[in-house]
Design an enzyme around this catalytic site. Structure first.
Site, short mmCIF file in Angstrom:
data_model
loop_
_atom_site.label_atom_id
_atom_site.label_comp_id
_atom_site.label_asym_id
_atom_site.label_seq_id
_atom_site.Cartn_x
_atom_site.Cartn_y
_atom_site.Cartn_z
N ASP A 1 9.74 26.75 20.61
CA ASP A 1 10.73 26.33 21.60
C ASP A 1 11.84 25.51 20.96
O ASP A 1 13.03 25.69 21.27
CB ASP A 1 10.05 25.55 22.73
N VAL B 1 4.52 30.16 31.33
CA VAL B 1 5.21 31.25 30.66
C VAL B 1 6.38 31.66 31.54
O VAL B 1 6.19 31.95 32.73
CB VAL B 1 4.29 32.46 30.42
N ASN C 1 3.43 25.29 26.84
CA ASN C 1 2.07 24.76 27.03
C ASN C 1 1.65 24.78 28.48
O ASN C 1 0.46 24.87 28.78
CB ASN C 1 1.99 23.33 26.48
#
Length: 263
Positions: A115, A12, A9
């Site tokens: 994740d 990257v 969120n």
């Protein structure tokens, strides 16, 4: 070489894995960029191809690419990026008939974030047994993975930086502070900044210790506690809770999934 993209969120993270021909792999380098789902494949290329060159690699070194994302809007542009600049079709973690390759034993299996699934894959491969996984990210998650590798459920709490942002953003006089260990072990702060830091730092450790204790009691079997995420190392110095701190857990999960696609 395998290029992985872990889309969170907030950031990257790209990492480049090199295989040793014996089933092992090493992360050669990694890069981080702020998450923006509007970023195009060409914009990723301008940034990442230069960094590859700085590290002594070229686009020809990359022959596989896998994406794990909790931001669905980012997947399309990363897929185009892989196709245009590396001439490979990106693997999207969790997509397709195989899904994650392990049992997701919760009421809404499709709601499991990439994740957390990737952490479960890597932790089961590395540590085995019953596991409790703590990921200190934008949100802090505490997940239960049983000895078979099945995901059994977990907890989602605000990340420590989100908690601090809420505290500062909703009060008129409290200053912004950095997340660090308080200068003293005392929990009686003598000034505003110390009082805030005690509340955020020791309060967060107390929350995690309490949640894990309750989870262990509910599981009823010995569990290893594995921590990952940027702040795991900071907290590890001030609690005996963690059996392992593994900053590469999510990236390793991506590499394991990528290998399954060629096995």
């Amino acid at each position: 070489m395998l290029l992985v993209a872990d889309v969170g969120n907030t950031n990257v993270v790209f990492a480049l894995f090199e295989m040793d021909g014996k089933g092992g792999r090493t992360i050669r380098t990694r890069w981080r960029i702020a998450t923006d789902p509007r970023r195009t494949g060409d914009e990723y290329a301008v940034w990442l191809l230069q960094l590859l060159q700085i590290e002594g690699y070229s686009r020809d070194d990359v022959d596989r690419f896998i994406i794990g994302s909790v931001v669905p809007r980012a997947i399309h542009n990363l897929t185009l990026f892989a196709r245009k600049y590396f001439d490979v079709e990106a693997i999207v973690a969790g997509a397709g008939e195989d899904g994650w390759g392990f049992e997701v034993d919760v009421e809404e299996p499709r709601s499991l974030g990439a994740d957390r699934a990737l952490n479960a894959i890597a932790a089961h491969a590395r540590y085995q047994g019953d596991l409790i996984l703590i990921d200190f990210g934008t949100a802090t998650t505490v997940d239960a993975v049983d000895f078979t590798g099945a995901y059994k459920g977990g907890i989602i709490a605000p990340g420590i930086n989100l908690s601090l942002d809420a505290l500062v953003g909703n009060t008129a006089k409290l200053p912004r502070i950095a997340i660090e260990k308080p200068r003293s072990d005392s929990v009686i702060g003598r000034n505003t900044e110390d009082q805030m830091l005690i509340g955020v730092f020791w309060g967060y450790i107390a929350m995690i210790e309490g949640l894990v204790a309750r989870m262990k009691a509910e599981i009823g079997r010995p569990c290893k506690v594995v921590a990952t995420g940027g702040l795991a190392v900071l907290f590890d110095d001030h609690t005996t809770l963690f059996d392992h701190v593994d900053s590469e857990l999510t990236l390793e999960g991506l590499a394991i999934l990528a290998d399954r696609h060629i096995s």
